[in-house]
Design an enzyme around this catalytic site. Structure first.
Site, mmCIF file in Angstrom:
data_model
loop_
_atom_site.group_PDB
_atom_site.id
_atom_site.type_symbol
_atom_site.label_atom_id
_atom_site.label_comp_id
_atom_site.label_asym_id
_atom_site.label_seq_id
_atom_site.Cartn_x
_atom_site.Cartn_y
_atom_site.Cartn_z
ATOM 1 N N HIS A 105 0.824 -1.202 0.000
ATOM 2 C CA HIS A 105 0.000 0.000 0.000
ATOM 3 C C HIS A 105 0.862 1.258 0.000
ATOM 4 O O HIS A 105 2.070 1.219 0.257
ATOM 5 C CB HIS A 105 -0.922 0.025 1.226
ATOM 6 C CG HIS A 105 -0.207 0.217 2.531
ATOM 7 N ND1 HIS A 105 0.586 -0.762 3.094
ATOM 8 C CD2 HIS A 105 -0.137 1.286 3.373
ATOM 9 C CE1 HIS A 105 1.091 -0.325 4.234
ATOM 10 N NE2 HIS A 105 0.678 0.927 4.420
ATOM 11 N N ASP A 107 0.685 5.009 1.926
ATOM 12 C CA ASP A 107 0.008 5.525 3.113
ATOM 13 C C ASP A 107 -1.014 6.614 2.791
ATOM 14 O O ASP A 107 -0.722 7.558 2.044
ATOM 15 C CB ASP A 107 1.031 6.078 4.105
ATOM 16 C CG ASP A 107 1.762 4.973 4.859
ATOM 17 O OD1 ASP A 107 1.181 3.879 5.004
ATOM 18 O OD2 ASP A 107 2.904 5.197 5.294
ATOM 19 N N HIS A 265 4.769 -0.043 0.183
ATOM 20 C CA HIS A 265 5.486 -0.831 1.183
ATOM 21 C C HIS A 265 4.559 -1.871 1.812
ATOM 22 O O HIS A 265 3.332 -1.783 1.716
ATOM 23 C CB HIS A 265 6.088 0.059 2.265
ATOM 24 C CG HIS A 265 5.077 0.796 3.102
ATOM 25 N ND1 HIS A 265 4.398 1.886 2.637
ATOM 26 C CD2 HIS A 265 4.640 0.587 4.371
ATOM 27 C CE1 HIS A 265 3.574 2.339 3.579
ATOM 28 N NE2 HIS A 265 3.695 1.558 4.636
ATOM 29 N N ARG A 281 5.251 6.784 14.490
ATOM 30 C CA ARG A 281 5.122 7.184 13.096
ATOM 31 C C ARG A 281 4.495 8.559 12.959
ATOM 32 O O ARG A 281 3.644 8.957 13.762
ATOM 33 C CB ARG A 281 4.247 6.171 12.348
ATOM 34 C CG ARG A 281 4.145 6.402 10.852
ATOM 35 C CD ARG A 281 3.212 5.410 10.189
ATOM 36 N NE ARG A 281 1.811 5.811 10.321
ATOM 37 C CZ ARG A 281 0.809 5.296 9.603
ATOM 38 N NH1 ARG A 281 1.055 4.343 8.718
ATOM 39 N NH2 ARG A 281 -0.422 5.706 9.775
#
Length: 290
Positions: A105, A107, A265, A281
């Site tokens: 995918h 992000d 990723h 994150r």
């Protein structure tokens, strides 16, 4: 060049930066070097970083406006732009997201303005007998596009596709059982589908990049259901060919940054408790894909 080293992996994507401490204020000159390396290599790790959530957020803001994740329960409460990704359960409560990265995918591709870049900092890395587990794999979407046949490039030129958080939620819930299956009514609290080009132009480098992914891309909106399923299946298989890939083997303190237009990723789930993994994150808002 500032007093740190940039070491490319030698593949289509990936580089590491050695000798830079981003917990301290970073000069404009140093930041310009880091940003240039980021756009040149698409995936860059800055080694040996010790960062509080506030320090990670402060460095992340140098790249643009942080995005608040749609899942409030995985946010770091005192620094809401920081989210946690882990496999840790404490007092019966999951800490952060336990099923992030199950599919290939990009992000926040389900938003009208998807993430420009993601910064992921390793607080705990699962290690056994000196071997670190939980690699993150990346695929170059520019290299994948370049390798398409001219006929396929012509076929998909101008096509658009629906990228859906709601679709991903129940897909993941049914397949992995970590999150609950939600009704259509319950899913309404999450963003509606975002319609983006199947091939987008990188806003900085100008490169053409494939922009469909198995995690969120529900359908192409310009063709029949059967045609959409066929072309998406072909593209999903194509983008993860070995020639386009880089696998990041984590070290404690790694600050990994990736370009969400240039790469997709996927996490590697090759570890289980008692091995622990904890990451913090931040994602930075990008522009409307074109």
């Amino acid at each position: 060049m500032a007093d740190f080293d940039i070491r490319p992996t030698g593949g289509p994507i990936g580089a590491e930066i050695i000798g830079l401490d981003v917990s301290k204020p970073v000069s404009d000159t140093v930041f310009s070097d880091v940003e240039s390396a980021f756009y040149r290599h698409s995936v860059v790790v800055i080694r040996d970083q010790t960062l509080s959530p506030a320090q990670l957020a402060a460095f992340s803001r140098r790249f643009g406006q942080p995005q608040a994740n749609v899942r409030a329960e995985i946010q770091k409460g005192d620094v809401p732009e920081i989210t946690l990704i882990s496999n840790i359960t404490e007092n019966g409560k999951r800490i952060g997201s336990h099923d992030a990265g199950r599919y290939w995918h990009s992000d926040l591709c389900y938003l009208d303005k998807p993430s420009k870049l993601t910064l992921l900092h390793a607080l705990e890395v699962p290690v056994r007998d000196g071997v670190a587990y939980g690699d993150t794999r990346f695929a170059s979407m520019a290299a994948a596009y370049d390798a398409l046949s001219d006929d396929l490039k012509e076929w998909i030129d101008g096509l658009k596709a629906a990228n859906s958080y709601r679709y991903m939620w129940n897909k993941k819930a049914h397949e992995f059982g970590v999150r609950p299956v939600l009704s259509d009514k319950e899913l309404e609290k999450y963003p509606p589908d975002a319609i983006h080009p199947v091939v987008r132009t990188h806003p900085v480098t100008g490169l053409k990049c494939l922009y469909v992914c198995e995690g969120y891309t529900r359908e192409s909106v310009d063709m029949t259901e059967a045609e959409s399923a066929a072309v998406l299946r072909q593209l999903f298989e194509h983008v993860v060919k070995p020639d386009f890939l880089y696998a990041h083997n984590w070290r404690l303190g790694d600050l990994l940054m990736w370009d969400n237009c240039a790469v997709q990723h996927k996490a590697t789930f090759d570890y289980e408790p008692p091995l622990r993994r904890l990451m913090q994150r931040c994602t930075i808002e990008g522009s409307v894909p074109f």
